[in-house]
Design a protein around this motif. Structure first.
Motif, PDB file in Angstrom:
ATOM      1  N   ALA A 122       0.827  -1.306  -0.102  1.00 58.75           N
ATOM      2  CA  ALA A 122       0.600   0.106   0.254  1.00 58.75           C
ATOM      3  C   ALA A 122       0.927   1.107  -0.020  1.00 58.75           C
ATOM      4  CB  ALA A 122      -1.072  -0.066   1.046  1.00 58.75           C
ATOM      5  N   ALA A 123       1.866   1.504   0.585  1.00 63.63           N
ATOM      6  CA  ALA A 123       3.027   2.560   0.637  1.00 63.63           C
ATOM      7  C   ALA A 123       3.682   2.796  -1.142  1.00 63.63           C
ATOM      8  CB  ALA A 123       4.271   2.086   1.814  1.00 63.63           C
ATOM      9  N   VAL A 124       3.581   2.274  -1.736  1.00 60.87           N
ATOM     10  CA  VAL A 124       4.073   2.044  -3.117  1.00 60.87           C
ATOM     11  C   VAL A 124       3.158   2.404  -3.672  1.00 60.87           C
ATOM     12  CG1 VAL A 124       6.216   0.845  -2.260  1.00 60.87           C
ATOM     13  CG2 VAL A 124       4.042   0.065  -3.861  1.00 60.87           C
ATOM     14  N   SER A 125       1.664   2.341  -3.551  1.00 56.66           N
ATOM     15  CA  SER A 125       1.000   2.496  -4.492  1.00 56.66           C
ATOM     16  C   SER A 125       0.111   3.724  -5.215  1.00 56.66           C
ATOM     17  CB  SER A 125      -0.276   1.161  -4.208  1.00 56.66           C
ATOM     18  OG  SER A 125      -0.835   2.589  -2.827  1.00 56.66           O
ATOM     19  N   ASN A 126       0.713   5.018  -3.748  1.00 58.12           N
ATOM     20  CA  ASN A 126       0.377   6.339  -3.867  1.00 58.12           C
ATOM     21  C   ASN A 126      -1.230   6.098  -3.662  1.00 58.12           C
ATOM     22  OD1 ASN A 126       2.576   7.536  -4.042  1.00 58.12           O
ATOM     23  ND2 ASN A 126       3.483   6.808  -6.207  1.00 58.12           N
ATOM     24  N   SER A 182     -10.058  -8.610 -18.500  1.00 60.10           N
ATOM     25  CA  SER A 182      -9.115  -7.351 -18.224  1.00 60.10           C
ATOM     26  C   SER A 182      -8.567  -6.460 -17.239  1.00 60.10           C
ATOM     27  CB  SER A 182      -9.651  -6.873 -19.718  1.00 60.10           C
ATOM     28  OG  SER A 182     -10.915  -5.658 -19.114  1.00 60.10           O
ATOM     29  N   GLN A 183      -9.821  -6.485 -16.189  1.00 58.85           N
ATOM     30  CA  GLN A 183      -9.065  -5.839 -14.973  1.00 58.85           C
ATOM     31  C   GLN A 183      -8.403  -6.762 -14.460  1.00 58.85           C
ATOM     32  OE1 GLN A 183     -13.168  -4.703 -13.222  1.00 58.85           O
ATOM     33  NE2 GLN A 183     -12.726  -2.810 -14.008  1.00 58.85           N
ATOM     34  N   GLU A 184      -9.001  -8.016 -14.310  1.00 56.04           N
ATOM     35  CA  GLU A 184      -7.689  -9.338 -13.523  1.00 56.04           C
ATOM     36  C   GLU A 184      -6.424  -8.785 -14.222  1.00 56.04           C
ATOM     37  OE1 GLU A 184      -8.717 -11.056 -11.582  1.00 56.04           O
ATOM     38  OE2 GLU A 184     -10.062  -9.975 -10.976  1.00 56.04           O
ATOM     39  N   SER A 185      -6.596  -9.535 -16.006  1.00 50.57           N
ATOM     40  CA  SER A 185      -4.755  -8.806 -16.145  1.00 50.57           C
ATOM     41  C   SER A 185      -4.375  -7.350 -15.469  1.00 50.57           C
ATOM     42  CB  SER A 185      -5.307  -9.512 -17.893  1.00 50.57           C
ATOM     43  OG  SER A 185      -5.466 -10.572 -17.833  1.00 50.57           O
ATOM     44  N   GLU A 186      -5.160  -6.290 -15.864  1.00 48.13           N
ATOM     45  CA  GLU A 186      -4.284  -4.994 -15.493  1.00 48.13           C
ATOM     46  C   GLU A 186      -3.861  -5.177 -14.174  1.00 48.13           C
ATOM     47  OE1 GLU A 186      -6.359  -1.634 -17.351  1.00 48.13           O
ATOM     48  OE2 GLU A 186      -7.072  -1.507 -15.078  1.00 48.13           O
ATOM     49  N   ALA A 187      -4.944  -6.541 -12.937  1.00 49.63           N
ATOM     50  CA  ALA A 187      -4.222  -5.673 -11.648  1.00 49.63           C
ATOM     51  C   ALA A 187      -2.867  -6.819 -11.286  1.00 49.63           C
ATOM     52  CB  ALA A 187      -5.439  -5.985 -10.977  1.00 49.63           C
ATOM     53  N   ASP A 188      -3.289  -8.032 -12.245  1.00 53.25           N
ATOM     54  CA  ASP A 188      -1.839  -8.391 -11.829  1.00 53.25           C
ATOM     55  C   ASP A 188      -0.867  -7.629 -12.205  1.00 53.25           C
ATOM     56  OD1 ASP A 188      -3.550 -10.910 -10.832  1.00 53.25           O
ATOM     57  OD2 ASP A 188      -3.024 -11.218 -13.999  1.00 53.25           O
ATOM     58  N   ILE A 189      -0.830  -6.583 -14.132  1.00 54.26           N
ATOM     59  CA  ILE A 189       0.824  -6.022 -14.177  1.00 54.26           C
ATOM     60  C   ILE A 189       0.641  -4.876 -13.064  1.00 54.26           C
ATOM     61  CG2 ILE A 189       1.391  -4.506 -15.895  1.00 54.26           C
ATOM     62  CD1 ILE A 189       0.933  -7.826 -16.165  1.00 54.26           C
ATOM     63  N   ILE A 190      -0.148  -4.840 -12.358  1.00 53.41           N
ATOM     64  CA  ILE A 190      -0.454  -3.123 -11.386  1.00 53.41           C
ATOM     65  C   ILE A 190       0.778  -3.995 -10.804  1.00 53.41           C
ATOM     66  CG2 ILE A 190      -1.246  -1.481 -10.016  1.00 53.41           C
ATOM     67  CD1 ILE A 190      -3.592  -1.372 -11.836  1.00 53.41           C
ATOM     68  N   GLY A 191       0.216  -5.132 -10.165  1.00 56.21           N
ATOM     69  CA  GLY A 191       0.480  -5.951  -9.330  1.00 56.21           C
ATOM     70  C   GLY A 191       1.834  -6.382  -8.985  1.00 56.21           C
ATOM     71  N   LEU A 192       2.286  -6.032  -9.679  1.00 54.33           N
ATOM     72  CA  LEU A 192       4.375  -6.953 -10.567  1.00 54.33           C
ATOM     73  C   LEU A 192       4.844  -5.385  -9.900  1.00 54.33           C
ATOM     74  CD1 LEU A 192       4.230  -8.825 -13.955  1.00 54.33           C
ATOM     75  CD2 LEU A 192       4.624  -9.288 -11.447  1.00 54.33           C
ATOM     76  N   ARG A 193       4.294  -4.697 -10.695  1.00 56.43           N
ATOM     77  CA  ARG A 193       5.385  -2.480  -9.805  1.00 56.43           C
ATOM     78  C   ARG A 193       4.784  -2.910  -8.815  1.00 56.43           C
ATOM     79  NH1 ARG A 193       2.375  -0.966 -14.946  1.00 56.43           N
ATOM     80  NH2 ARG A 193       1.088   0.116 -13.170  1.00 56.43           N
ATOM     81  N   TYR A 194       3.899  -3.788  -8.459  1.00 57.59           N
ATOM     82  CA  TYR A 194       4.282  -2.737  -6.914  1.00 57.59           C
ATOM     83  C   TYR A 194       4.535  -3.364  -6.035  1.00 57.59           C
ATOM     84  CZ  TYR A 194      -0.060  -0.295  -7.513  1.00 57.59           C
ATOM     85  OH  TYR A 194      -1.343   1.057  -7.410  1.00 57.59           O
TER      86      TYR A 194
END
Length: 275
Positions: free
Chosen positions: A94-98, A209-221
């Motif tokens: 959460a701290a890196v999610s802004n 598509s939302q699930e895939s997007e959340a996967d990619i965002i999660g990688l960055r986090y």
């Protein structure tokens, strides 16, 4: 509709044994009074435009009562170390999610289901079955990064807006059918076919598509929080091993494990990792 934003890769609401099912949580939110707004918005996290007919603030208010309800009706674990582990990893993500103004809270439910979910406003539920599955905190961070990605992606409000728009479109189509010379039975058959088309042709792919997007965002986090994003591949391999009886992807709201692994592998290579 927000609870469907969980990690659950092959959702079976009827299988919930201890308390609220995911569908019941969804229906609990849907019964709240929503004031529709109009317009599109560009998401700062993803950079894409989103249809927004439902305001996030309304969903946060509805989610607060849903969160209380699920905690009352679903047994929670007593092991404080387990709760602290999830909370520690979740707070680092959460701290890196802004994400602004989120009131993050983490709970572990005493259920063997291999799943997790998030509600708007930062309420995250993890089932004990999932904690038993993950091999390390990096894999747990993958789960929590995914759930946090749903919040920053504004997926709850977007999916609810998409559903509302589909329902409006179906209503217009049914009115049009009523003005034709077709028999009542033929009109009902066409309306049913339209409904299936919306479900499998629009809403389910939209959810995937939302699930895939959340996967990619999660990688960055994961990376920004100091965890190893490559462990996401191992997590989904274990998910595939644990879930042999799965429906075809086009009949599911979530991508298959194979699809997720392929997309995560591609993204990891873009990030400079050797997979």
């Amino acid at each position: 509709m927000t609870c469907s934003c969980g990690l659950n890769h092959h959702e079976k609401p009827e299988d919930s044994r201890n308390g609220l099912s995911r569908r019941e949580m969804v229906m609990g939110l849907a019964t709240g009074s929503l004031v529709l707004v109009s317009g599109c918005a560009t998401n700062a996290e993803t950079g894409r435009s989103q249809l927004m007919l439902v305001d996030d603030a309304q969903l946060v208010q509805l989610s607060a009562s849903a969160w209380i309800d699920v905690k009352q009706k679903t047994p929670v674990v007593k092991d404080q170390k387990m709760i602290n582990r999830v909370t520690k990893v979740g707070q680092k993500i959460a701290a890196v999610s802004n994400i602004q103004n989120a009131q993050w809270e983490y709970q572990v439910f005493d259920d063997k289901t291999i799943n997790a979910f998030v509600l708007p406003g930062g309420k995250v539920g993890v089932y004990k079955g999932l904690l038993d599955l993950v091999e390390n905190d990096d894999q747990l961070a993958c789960v929590l990064g995914h759930e946090t990605g749903h919040v920053s992606g504004r997926h709850a409000a977007e999916r609810m807006s998409q559903t509302v728009a589909a329902q409006i479109g179906m209503g217009v189509a049914q009115i049009g059918l009523g003005q034709t010379k077709l028999s009542t039975g033929a009109q009902q058959d066409i309306a049913q076919a339209l409904g299936l088309g919306v479900q499998y042709g629009v809403l389910m792919p939209f959810s995937r598509s939302q699930e895939s997007e959340a996967d990619i965002i999660g990688l960055r986090y994961m990376k920004n929080a100091g965890y190893d994003p490559r462990q996401s591949i191992r997590l989904w391999q274990r998910m595939a091993e644990a879930n042999k009886n799965k429906p075809p992807e086009f009949l599911s709201t979530h991508p298959s494990e194979e699809t997720r692994i392929a997309r995560l592998t591609e993204e990891l290579r873009k990030m400079g990792y050797t997979v």
